[in-house]
Motif scaffolding. Structure first.
Motif, PDB file in Angstrom:
ATOM      1  N   HIS A 182      11.923 -24.764  19.280  1.00 37.95           N
ATOM      2  CA  HIS A 182      11.655 -24.175  17.966  1.00 37.95           C
ATOM      3  C   HIS A 182      10.906 -22.838  18.107  1.00 37.95           C
ATOM      4  CE1 HIS A 182       7.931 -26.321  18.912  1.00 37.95           C
ATOM      5  NE2 HIS A 182       7.332 -25.483  18.086  1.00 37.95           N
ATOM      6  N   VAL A 183      10.934 -22.075  17.049  1.00 39.57           N
ATOM      7  CA  VAL A 183      10.221 -20.796  17.004  1.00 39.57           C
ATOM      8  C   VAL A 183       8.772 -21.076  16.614  1.00 39.57           C
ATOM      9  CG1 VAL A 183      10.054 -18.551  15.868  1.00 39.57           C
ATOM     10  CG2 VAL A 183      12.307 -19.514  16.391  1.00 39.57           C
ATOM     11  N   GLU A 184       7.831 -20.629  17.443  1.00 39.69           N
ATOM     12  CA  GLU A 184       6.411 -20.816  17.154  1.00 39.69           C
ATOM     13  C   GLU A 184       5.843 -19.681  16.318  1.00 39.69           C
ATOM     14  OE1 GLU A 184       4.263 -21.468  20.771  1.00 39.69           O
ATOM     15  OE2 GLU A 184       4.884 -23.573  20.854  1.00 39.69           O
ATOM     16  N   SER A 185       6.320 -18.475  16.591  1.00 41.06           N
ATOM     17  CA  SER A 185       5.833 -17.321  15.840  1.00 41.06           C
ATOM     18  C   SER A 185       6.852 -16.192  15.964  1.00 41.06           C
ATOM     19  CB  SER A 185       4.469 -16.857  16.357  1.00 41.06           C
ATOM     20  OG  SER A 185       4.592 -16.375  17.684  1.00 41.06           O
ATOM     21  N   ILE A 186       6.676 -15.204  15.103  1.00 37.76           N
ATOM     22  CA  ILE A 186       7.536 -14.020  15.146  1.00 37.76           C
ATOM     23  C   ILE A 186       6.653 -12.790  15.018  1.00 37.76           C
ATOM     24  CG2 ILE A 186       9.372 -12.722  14.010  1.00 37.76           C
ATOM     25  CD1 ILE A 186      10.545 -15.372  13.086  1.00 37.76           C
ATOM     26  N   ALA A 187       6.771 -11.872  15.963  1.00 38.48           N
ATOM     27  CA  ALA A 187       6.060 -10.588  15.891  1.00 38.48           C
ATOM     28  C   ALA A 187       6.932  -9.632  15.083  1.00 38.48           C
ATOM     29  CB  ALA A 187       5.806 -10.040  17.278  1.00 38.48           C
ATOM     30  N   LEU A 188       6.311  -8.904  14.201  1.00 43.22           N
ATOM     31  CA  LEU A 188       7.005  -7.990  13.298  1.00 43.22           C
ATOM     32  C   LEU A 188       6.512  -6.577  13.549  1.00 43.22           C
ATOM     33  CD1 LEU A 188       8.645  -7.880  10.446  1.00 43.22           C
ATOM     34  CD2 LEU A 188       6.359  -7.790   9.484  1.00 43.22           C
ATOM     35  N   GLU A 189       7.399  -5.649  13.810  1.00 42.44           N
ATOM     36  CA  GLU A 189       7.024  -4.249  13.991  1.00 42.44           C
ATOM     37  C   GLU A 189       7.729  -3.430  12.917  1.00 42.44           C
ATOM     38  OE1 GLU A 189       7.245  -0.657  17.258  1.00 42.44           O
ATOM     39  OE2 GLU A 189       7.463  -2.726  17.928  1.00 42.44           O
ATOM     40  N   THR A 190       6.925  -2.832  12.051  1.00 43.68           N
ATOM     41  CA  THR A 190       7.459  -2.060  10.924  1.00 43.68           C
ATOM     42  C   THR A 190       7.502  -0.581  11.279  1.00 43.68           C
ATOM     43  OG1 THR A 190       5.279  -1.677   9.950  1.00 43.68           O
ATOM     44  CG2 THR A 190       6.422  -3.711   9.316  1.00 43.68           C
ATOM     45  N   PRO A 191       8.139   0.220  10.426  1.00 48.61           N
ATOM     46  CA  PRO A 191       8.054   1.670  10.613  1.00 48.61           C
ATOM     47  C   PRO A 191       6.581   2.113  10.530  1.00 48.61           C
ATOM     48  CG  PRO A 191       9.744   1.123   8.990  1.00 48.61           C
ATOM     49  CD  PRO A 191       8.988  -0.142   9.287  1.00 48.61           C
ATOM     50  N   PRO A 192       6.248   3.299  11.059  1.00 51.65           N
ATOM     51  CA  PRO A 192       4.854   3.765  11.000  1.00 51.65           C
ATOM     52  C   PRO A 192       4.312   3.725   9.567  1.00 51.65           C
ATOM     53  CG  PRO A 192       6.158   5.212  12.380  1.00 51.65           C
ATOM     54  CD  PRO A 192       7.115   4.260  11.733  1.00 51.65           C
ATOM     55  N   ALA A 193       3.095   3.235   9.463  1.00 45.05           N
ATOM     56  CA  ALA A 193       2.456   3.080   8.157  1.00 45.05           C
ATOM     57  C   ALA A 193       1.083   3.754   8.179  1.00 45.05           C
ATOM     58  CB  ALA A 193       2.307   1.599   7.825  1.00 45.05           C
ATOM     59  N   PHE A 194       0.600   4.112   6.983  1.00 37.46           N
ATOM     60  CA  PHE A 194      -0.736   4.698   6.880  1.00 37.46           C
ATOM     61  C   PHE A 194      -1.296   4.469   5.485  1.00 37.46           C
ATOM     62  CE2 PHE A 194       2.282   8.033   5.740  1.00 37.46           C
ATOM     63  CZ  PHE A 194       1.736   8.575   4.577  1.00 37.46           C
ATOM     64  N   VAL A 195      -2.632   4.460   5.406  1.00 37.27           N
ATOM     65  CA  VAL A 195      -3.306   4.353   4.118  1.00 37.27           C
ATOM     66  C   VAL A 195      -3.401   5.753   3.529  1.00 37.27           C
ATOM     67  CG1 VAL A 195      -5.426   3.709   2.923  1.00 37.27           C
ATOM     68  CG2 VAL A 195      -4.591   2.314   4.834  1.00 37.27           C
ATOM     69  N   HIS A 196      -2.838   5.946   2.373  1.00 37.36           N
ATOM     70  CA  HIS A 196      -2.900   7.236   1.679  1.00 37.36           C
ATOM     71  C   HIS A 196      -4.209   7.337   0.892  1.00 37.36           C
ATOM     72  CE1 HIS A 196      -2.189  10.022  -1.686  1.00 37.36           C
ATOM     73  NE2 HIS A 196      -1.367  10.644  -0.859  1.00 37.36           N
ATOM     74  N   THR A 197      -4.531   6.299   0.123  1.00 36.33           N
ATOM     75  CA  THR A 197      -5.723   6.269  -0.707  1.00 36.33           C
ATOM     76  C   THR A 197      -6.384   4.907  -0.515  1.00 36.33           C
ATOM     77  OG1 THR A 197      -4.571   7.660  -2.328  1.00 36.33           O
ATOM     78  CG2 THR A 197      -6.595   6.577  -3.064  1.00 36.33           C
ATOM     79  N   PRO A 198      -7.506   4.854   0.212  1.00 34.04           N
ATOM     80  CA  PRO A 198      -8.123   3.556   0.493  1.00 34.04           C
ATOM     81  C   PRO A 198      -8.627   2.831  -0.752  1.00 34.04           C
ATOM     82  CG  PRO A 198      -9.326   5.335   1.598  1.00 34.04           C
ATOM     83  CD  PRO A 198      -8.200   5.956   0.847  1.00 34.04           C
ATOM     84  N   SER A 199      -9.047   3.591  -1.752  1.00 37.09           N
ATOM     85  CA  SER A 199      -9.546   2.967  -2.976  1.00 37.09           C
ATOM     86  C   SER A 199      -9.417   3.958  -4.126  1.00 37.09           C
ATOM     87  CB  SER A 199     -11.010   2.556  -2.807  1.00 37.09           C
ATOM     88  OG  SER A 199     -11.483   1.917  -3.967  1.00 37.09           O
ATOM     89  N   ALA A 200      -8.783   3.499  -5.172  1.00 39.58           N
ATOM     90  CA  ALA A 200      -8.668   4.305  -6.387  1.00 39.58           C
ATOM     91  C   ALA A 200      -8.882   3.388  -7.581  1.00 39.58           C
ATOM     92  CB  ALA A 200      -7.287   4.958  -6.473  1.00 39.58           C
ATOM     93  N   LYS A 201      -9.431   3.966  -8.626  1.00 32.84           N
ATOM     94  CA  LYS A 201      -9.655   3.209  -9.853  1.00 32.84           C
ATOM     95  C   LYS A 201      -8.573   3.615 -10.844  1.00 32.84           C
ATOM     96  CE  LYS A 201     -13.294   2.948 -13.271  1.00 32.84           C
ATOM     97  NZ  LYS A 201     -14.706   3.274 -13.503  1.00 32.84           N
ATOM     98  N   LEU A 202      -7.824   2.624 -11.334  1.00 36.21           N
ATOM     99  CA  LEU A 202      -6.795   2.878 -12.343  1.00 36.21           C
ATOM    100  C   LEU A 202      -7.230   2.244 -13.650  1.00 36.21           C
ATOM    101  CD1 LEU A 202      -3.422   2.044 -10.534  1.00 36.21           C
ATOM    102  CD2 LEU A 202      -4.547   4.268 -10.750  1.00 36.21           C
ATOM    103  N   GLU A 203      -7.026   2.979 -14.734  1.00 40.20           N
ATOM    104  CA  GLU A 203      -7.319   2.429 -16.051  1.00 40.20           C
ATOM    105  C   GLU A 203      -6.013   2.179 -16.775  1.00 40.20           C
ATOM    106  OE1 GLU A 203     -10.283   4.373 -18.352  1.00 40.20           O
ATOM    107  OE2 GLU A 203     -11.615   4.606 -16.634  1.00 40.20           O
ATOM    108  N   PHE A 204      -5.878   0.965 -17.306  1.00 38.01           N
ATOM    109  CA  PHE A 204      -4.682   0.605 -18.043  1.00 38.01           C
ATOM    110  C   PHE A 204      -5.020  -0.530 -18.997  1.00 38.01           C
ATOM    111  CE2 PHE A 204      -4.770  -2.735 -15.069  1.00 38.01           C
ATOM    112  CZ  PHE A 204      -3.871  -3.717 -15.434  1.00 38.01           C
ATOM    113  N   ILE A 205      -4.092  -0.882 -19.849  1.00 39.36           N
ATOM    114  CA  ILE A 205      -4.239  -1.962 -20.822  1.00 39.36           C
ATOM    115  C   ILE A 205      -5.626  -1.936 -21.473  1.00 39.36           C
ATOM    116  CG2 ILE A 205      -4.032  -4.437 -21.272  1.00 39.36           C
ATOM    117  CD1 ILE A 205      -2.326  -4.704 -18.815  1.00 39.36           C
TER     118      ILE A 205
END
Length: 161
Positions: free
Chosen positions: A18-41
């Motif tokens: 059986h498969v115990e685990s799967i390693a996943l490699e995605t395209p390069p990623a980065f944080v654009h905005t670590p924290s932003a406050k959005l106002e809605f509703i």
């Protein structure tokens, strides 16, 4: 595996038959905005992160939203799918008005395409739901969304190397 966000590499680790685990490699990623406050509703403010992982995602901890808990169930589940889809589409619209994004190497990529609502569960587990602009829901495990969430967690020191 080819997905809308690009090529995702999967490497299984087998344990006997059986498969115990799967390693996943995605395209390069980065944080654009670590924290932003959005106002809605009605001027309700929520904290979000904006992360690129094949496409731009806005990440939102669902506990900030007024979603009822149905008994012991998690907030993200079939009982709240309609409300989550509606809120997700609205958050995505607000985020695109409030935050200017542009990929540093591909200036044509300049829109937040998806919102990921996530929920921390007991034992370090989490649950998420990805919503597009029209309110369409994606609950399948996706490489781009997984990459976005892991990138955000790692940038905040919440994952070990």
């Amino acid at each position: 595996m080819e997905v809308p966000a690009g090529l995702v590499s999967l490497t299984p680790r087998f344990g006997g038959d059986h498969v115990e685990s799967i390693a996943l490699e995605t395209p390069p990623a980065f944080v654009h905005t670590p924290s932003a406050k959005l106002e809605f509703i009605g001027n309700k403010a929520i904290q979000v992160s904006i992360v690129f992982s094949g496409v731009f995602f806005v990440l939102v901890d669902v506990v900030q939203l007024d979603i009822p808990r149905a008994g012991p169930d998690a907030l993200i589940g079939p009982q709240n799918a309609t409300a989550l889809a509606s809120l997700g589409a609205e958050i995505l619209e607000v985020a695109n008005r409030a935050v200017v994004v542009q990929h540093p190497q591909n200036p044509e990529v300049n829109t937040i395409e998806l919102v990921m609502l996530f929920e921390q569960l007991d034992g370090g587990d989490a649950r998420d739901i990805v919503i597009n602009r029209s309110g369409g829901i994606d609950r399948s495990p996706c490489g781009g969304g997984t990459g976005a969430r892991v990138t955000d967690l790692f940038s905040k020191g919440a994952l070990e190397q």
